[in-house]
Design a protein around this motif. Sequence first.
Motif, PDB file in Angstrom:
ATOM      1  N   GLU A 197     -10.820  14.064  -7.871  1.00 15.10           N
ATOM      2  CA  GLU A 197     -10.262  15.600  -7.882  1.00 15.10           C
ATOM      3  C   GLU A 197     -11.410  16.318  -7.103  1.00 15.10           C
ATOM      4  OE1 GLU A 197      -7.579  17.334  -8.943  1.00 15.10           O
ATOM      5  OE2 GLU A 197      -6.975  15.279  -8.672  1.00 15.10           O
ATOM      6  N   PRO A 198     -10.867  17.340  -6.309  1.00 14.36           N
ATOM      7  CA  PRO A 198     -11.673  18.482  -5.894  1.00 14.36           C
ATOM      8  C   PRO A 198     -12.381  19.141  -7.185  1.00 14.36           C
ATOM      9  CG  PRO A 198      -9.650  19.064  -5.423  1.00 14.36           C
ATOM     10  CD  PRO A 198      -9.603  17.703  -5.870  1.00 14.36           C
ATOM     11  N   SER A 199     -13.660  19.607  -6.833  1.00 19.48           N
ATOM     12  CA  SER A 199     -14.291  20.419  -7.775  1.00 19.48           C
ATOM     13  C   SER A 199     -14.489  21.643  -7.279  1.00 19.48           C
ATOM     14  CB  SER A 199     -15.388  19.786  -8.474  1.00 19.48           C
ATOM     15  OG  SER A 199     -16.710  20.197  -7.477  1.00 19.48           O
ATOM     16  N   PRO A 200     -14.363  22.803  -8.209  1.00 18.06           N
ATOM     17  CA  PRO A 200     -14.841  24.315  -7.660  1.00 18.06           C
ATOM     18  C   PRO A 200     -16.196  24.196  -7.031  1.00 18.06           C
ATOM     19  CG  PRO A 200     -13.503  24.268  -9.744  1.00 18.06           C
ATOM     20  CD  PRO A 200     -14.045  23.041  -9.393  1.00 18.06           C
ATOM     21  N   ALA A 201     -17.203  23.330  -7.628  1.00 14.54           N
ATOM     22  CA  ALA A 201     -18.601  23.796  -7.224  1.00 14.54           C
ATOM     23  C   ALA A 201     -18.813  23.362  -5.759  1.00 14.54           C
ATOM     24  CB  ALA A 201     -19.559  23.366  -8.274  1.00 14.54           C
ATOM     25  N   ALA A 202     -18.233  21.916  -5.475  1.00 13.73           N
ATOM     26  CA  ALA A 202     -18.335  21.430  -4.430  1.00 13.73           C
ATOM     27  C   ALA A 202     -17.691  22.162  -3.201  1.00 13.73           C
ATOM     28  CB  ALA A 202     -17.887  19.872  -4.506  1.00 13.73           C
ATOM     29  N   THR A 203     -16.554  22.795  -3.555  1.00 14.10           N
ATOM     30  CA  THR A 203     -15.679  23.435  -2.571  1.00 14.10           C
ATOM     31  C   THR A 203     -16.332  24.663  -2.178  1.00 14.10           C
ATOM     32  OG1 THR A 203     -13.731  22.408  -3.459  1.00 14.10           O
ATOM     33  CG2 THR A 203     -13.318  24.471  -2.173  1.00 14.10           C
ATOM     34  N   ARG A 204     -16.906  25.205  -3.363  1.00 17.56           N
ATOM     35  CA  ARG A 204     -17.833  26.704  -3.059  1.00 17.56           C
ATOM     36  C   ARG A 204     -18.765  26.108  -1.988  1.00 17.56           C
ATOM     37  NH1 ARG A 204     -18.594  29.027  -8.135  1.00 17.56           N
ATOM     38  NH2 ARG A 204     -20.142  27.526  -8.424  1.00 17.56           N
ATOM     39  N   GLY A 205     -19.406  24.988  -2.396  1.00 14.26           N
ATOM     40  CA  GLY A 205     -20.687  24.614  -1.502  1.00 14.26           C
ATOM     41  C   GLY A 205     -20.179  24.557   0.077  1.00 14.26           C
ATOM     42  N   THR A 206     -18.994  23.798   0.074  1.00 18.50           N
ATOM     43  CA  THR A 206     -18.440  23.727   1.522  1.00 18.50           C
ATOM     44  C   THR A 206     -18.320  25.098   2.215  1.00 18.50           C
ATOM     45  OG1 THR A 206     -17.600  21.537   0.758  1.00 18.50           O
ATOM     46  CG2 THR A 206     -16.760  22.565   3.015  1.00 18.50           C
ATOM     47  N   VAL A 207     -17.746  25.890   1.408  1.00 16.26           N
ATOM     48  CA  VAL A 207     -17.354  27.275   2.200  1.00 16.26           C
ATOM     49  C   VAL A 207     -18.992  27.936   2.241  1.00 16.26           C
ATOM     50  CG1 VAL A 207     -16.587  29.523   1.578  1.00 16.26           C
ATOM     51  CG2 VAL A 207     -15.187  27.436   1.043  1.00 16.26           C
TER      52      VAL A 207
ATOM     53  N   ALA B  61     -19.146  32.436  -4.226  1.00 18.11           N
ATOM     54  CA  ALA B  61     -19.589  31.933  -2.644  1.00 18.11           C
ATOM     55  C   ALA B  61     -20.513  33.077  -2.217  1.00 18.11           C
ATOM     56  CB  ALA B  61     -18.169  31.743  -1.848  1.00 18.11           C
ATOM     57  N   ARG B  62     -19.975  34.500  -2.193  1.00 19.09           N
ATOM     58  CA  ARG B  62     -20.736  35.553  -1.593  1.00 19.09           C
ATOM     59  C   ARG B  62     -22.142  35.686  -2.324  1.00 19.09           C
ATOM     60  NH1 ARG B  62     -15.382  37.937  -1.993  1.00 19.09           N
ATOM     61  NH2 ARG B  62     -14.250  37.587  -0.011  1.00 19.09           N
ATOM     62  N   GLY B  63     -22.188  35.576  -3.723  1.00 19.65           N
ATOM     63  CA  GLY B  63     -23.408  35.552  -4.202  1.00 19.65           C
ATOM     64  C   GLY B  63     -24.520  34.629  -3.798  1.00 19.65           C
ATOM     65  N   LEU B  64     -23.913  33.338  -3.512  1.00 17.67           N
ATOM     66  CA  LEU B  64     -24.801  32.240  -3.009  1.00 17.67           C
ATOM     67  C   LEU B  64     -25.318  32.742  -1.473  1.00 17.67           C
ATOM     68  CD1 LEU B  64     -22.947  29.213  -4.236  1.00 17.67           C
ATOM     69  CD2 LEU B  64     -25.183  30.080  -4.972  1.00 17.67           C
ATOM     70  N   VAL B  65     -24.104  33.285  -0.828  1.00 21.56           N
ATOM     71  CA  VAL B  65     -24.737  33.676   0.463  1.00 21.56           C
ATOM     72  C   VAL B  65     -25.769  34.744   0.566  1.00 21.56           C
ATOM     73  CG1 VAL B  65     -23.871  35.123   2.437  1.00 21.56           C
ATOM     74  CG2 VAL B  65     -22.715  33.143   1.801  1.00 21.56           C
ATOM     75  N   ASP B  66     -25.687  35.854  -0.373  1.00 17.86           N
ATOM     76  CA  ASP B  66     -26.551  36.649  -0.619  1.00 17.86           C
ATOM     77  C   ASP B  66     -28.102  36.202  -1.001  1.00 17.86           C
ATOM     78  OD1 ASP B  66     -24.969  38.801  -0.126  1.00 17.86           O
ATOM     79  OD2 ASP B  66     -24.493  39.079  -2.441  1.00 17.86           O
ATOM     80  N   ALA B  67     -27.888  35.203  -1.810  1.00 20.00           N
ATOM     81  CA  ALA B  67     -29.224  34.468  -2.134  1.00 20.00           C
ATOM     82  C   ALA B  67     -29.807  33.737  -0.886  1.00 20.00           C
ATOM     83  CB  ALA B  67     -28.987  33.508  -3.383  1.00 20.00           C
TER      84      ALA B  67
ATOM     85  N   PRO C 174     -25.478  20.121 -12.314  1.00 19.31           N
ATOM     86  CA  PRO C 174     -24.263  19.783 -11.988  1.00 19.31           C
ATOM     87  C   PRO C 174     -23.297  20.823 -11.156  1.00 19.31           C
ATOM     88  CG  PRO C 174     -24.594  21.083 -14.197  1.00 19.31           C
ATOM     89  CD  PRO C 174     -25.786  20.574 -13.599  1.00 19.31           C
ATOM     90  N   ALA C 175     -23.672  21.587 -10.926  1.00 19.61           N
ATOM     91  CA  ALA C 175     -22.619  22.559 -10.015  1.00 19.61           C
ATOM     92  C   ALA C 175     -23.209  22.325  -8.544  1.00 19.61           C
ATOM     93  CB  ALA C 175     -22.951  24.171 -10.316  1.00 19.61           C
ATOM     94  N   ASP C 176     -24.193  21.586  -8.254  1.00 17.18           N
ATOM     95  CA  ASP C 176     -24.629  21.356  -6.867  1.00 17.18           C
ATOM     96  C   ASP C 176     -24.168  19.986  -6.262  1.00 17.18           C
ATOM     97  OD1 ASP C 176     -25.638  21.361  -4.488  1.00 17.18           O
ATOM     98  OD2 ASP C 176     -27.518  20.868  -4.949  1.00 17.18           O
ATOM     99  N   GLU C 177     -22.783  20.052  -5.874  1.00 18.91           N
ATOM    100  CA  GLU C 177     -22.270  18.843  -5.443  1.00 18.91           C
ATOM    101  C   GLU C 177     -22.277  18.640  -3.952  1.00 18.91           C
ATOM    102  OE1 GLU C 177     -18.684  17.598  -7.340  1.00 18.91           O
ATOM    103  OE2 GLU C 177     -19.268  18.366  -9.056  1.00 18.91           O
ATOM    104  N   VAL C 178     -22.749  19.771  -3.110  1.00 24.42           N
ATOM    105  CA  VAL C 178     -22.743  19.847  -1.555  1.00 24.42           C
ATOM    106  C   VAL C 178     -24.216  20.072  -1.329  1.00 24.42           C
ATOM    107  CG1 VAL C 178     -22.077  20.985   0.390  1.00 24.42           C
ATOM    108  CG2 VAL C 178     -20.481  20.363  -1.363  1.00 24.42           C
TER     109      VAL C 178
END
Length: 283
Positions: free
Chosen positions: A18-28, A91-97, A279-283
């Motif tokens: 199953e796709p996970s939000p964390a992995a998908t956010r990482g891809t984005v 995702a934008r928060g990670l980009v800011d980071a 656990p949230a870091d799948e990418v």
Amino acid sequence: MTCPLLYRFRVIDRLPEEPSPAATRGTVVHAALERLFDLPAAARTPEAARDLVEPEWLRLLAEEPELGRLFAAAADADAEAAQIAEFLAGARGLVDAYFRLEDPTRLEPAERELRVETSLESGLALRGYVDRLDVSPSGELRVVDYKTGKAPGEGFEAKALFQMRFYALVLWRTHGRVPSMLKLLYLGSGVEVTYSPDERDLRATERKIEAVWQAIARSHETGDWRPNPSRLCDWCDHRALCPAWGGTPPPLPAAALPGVAAEGSVDDAADEAPSPSTPADEV
Ligand code: SF4
């Protein structure tokens, strides 16, 4: 290295996950940071990077419509829109980071999303994707990898370091030069981990990879793919089929029955599995 049975489910049975939000956010986030360097240096601002997030999400969704299932449980269209907005804000928060760790206006990467591949003397093929490769005027290589989770906790650094050494080994073999630095940027916690490998380290990494491959080949020969329960099980999609959780694996595909020779190649799949501390870091 973590669970032989999980390797079997993913690589041999090729069971869907199953796709996970964390992995998908990482891809984005990876895609937005890759595209950021298409802009002229002066235009690589946090605002510009944030503006790349939604188009990259829409592009990914068009390529992989099944990702729409991530928000399918929402009660109605408004709730779904709110969930997507929250996902994009994350995702934008990670980009800011990212901007707190590096200044992209001062960087000109040589490569982004670089596919690297080599064969060891034994014939074993190694493949992986490097997020970014910087090359200095004197030819020194710096490998940069973005992680959208938190930095690994104590006791789990070895996995991240092994992945970095894997990249360094492949680049050493393909470029004839040991990368002078490997840099991991953990956007989830704003931490940078750097590592300078040497030839001795990389020879040890090569021996370790060969040993892992020998273990895989033995499992192919014997059909023995043991579960290795750990905290990773909390994020495993295949618990219902896992004997460690009372399940029964499906029969092995004919091509993987004991005695059928295994083909020798190792993909860098280190990013695909979450570490127990992140656990949230799948990418
Ligand atoms: S549930 Fe745990 S032990 Fe079973 S396959 Fe998944 S990771 Fe391995």
